[in-house]
Design a protein around this motif. Structure first.
Motif, PDB file in Angstrom:
ATOM      1  N   UNK A   6      -1.739   0.396  -7.304  1.00 42.81           N
ATOM      2  CA  UNK A   6      -1.280   1.697  -6.795  1.00 42.81           C
ATOM      3  C   UNK A   6      -1.714   2.874  -7.658  1.00 42.81           C
ATOM      4  N   UNK A   7      -1.738   2.708  -8.964  1.00 46.34           N
ATOM      5  CA  UNK A   7      -2.146   3.824  -9.836  1.00 46.34           C
ATOM      6  C   UNK A   7      -3.621   4.172  -9.610  1.00 46.34           C
ATOM      7  N   UNK A   8      -4.444   3.166  -9.445  1.00 50.14           N
ATOM      8  CA  UNK A   8      -5.869   3.391  -9.196  1.00 50.14           C
ATOM      9  C   UNK A   8      -6.070   4.076  -7.852  1.00 50.14           C
ATOM     10  N   UNK A   9      -5.342   3.640  -6.849  1.00 52.86           N
ATOM     11  CA  UNK A   9      -5.440   4.252  -5.521  1.00 52.86           C
ATOM     12  C   UNK A   9      -5.069   5.731  -5.593  1.00 52.86           C
ATOM     13  N   UNK A  10      -4.019   6.048  -6.323  1.00 49.68           N
ATOM     14  CA  UNK A  10      -3.610   7.450  -6.465  1.00 49.68           C
ATOM     15  C   UNK A  10      -4.696   8.282  -7.148  1.00 49.68           C
TER      16      UNK A  10
END
Length: 95
Positions: A6-10
């Motif tokens: 999720x952090x990478x997607x953000x």
């Protein structure tokens, strides 16, 4: 597929500046002896593939629907392109 990250997607979603995804002049400088074009490819349209191959230097195109884009595990996928490379004077590892 990206749910574990999720952090990478953000971070990717926040990015506003991207380089061009395709340089139409690049194929003219590439030496690609053989290319496969699959008419029913779910990832890359046949028209774009044929146009790109036409721009490349001396590329022999194999148009097929015998295999899928992700069929690299099938030994038939590399048999015909390998023949095309060999027939145009390119080297094939393992021969």
């Amino acid at each position: 597929m990206l749910r574990p990250f999720p952090a990478t997607v953000e971070l990717l979603a926040e990015r506003t500046e991207w380089p061009p995804p395709y340089d139409p002049d690049r194929p003219a400088t590439d030496e690609v002896p053989s290319a496969a074009v699959r008419f029913d490819d779910m990832y890359v349209g046949a028209g774009l593939r044929l146009d790109t191959a036409a721009r490349a230097c001396d590329t022999r195109v194999r148009v097929t629907n015998e295999d899928r884009h992700d069929g690299v595990g099938d030994e038939r996928v590399f048999a015909r392109p390998s023949e095309l490379v060999r027939d145009t004077g390119g080297g094939i590892t393992g021969e």
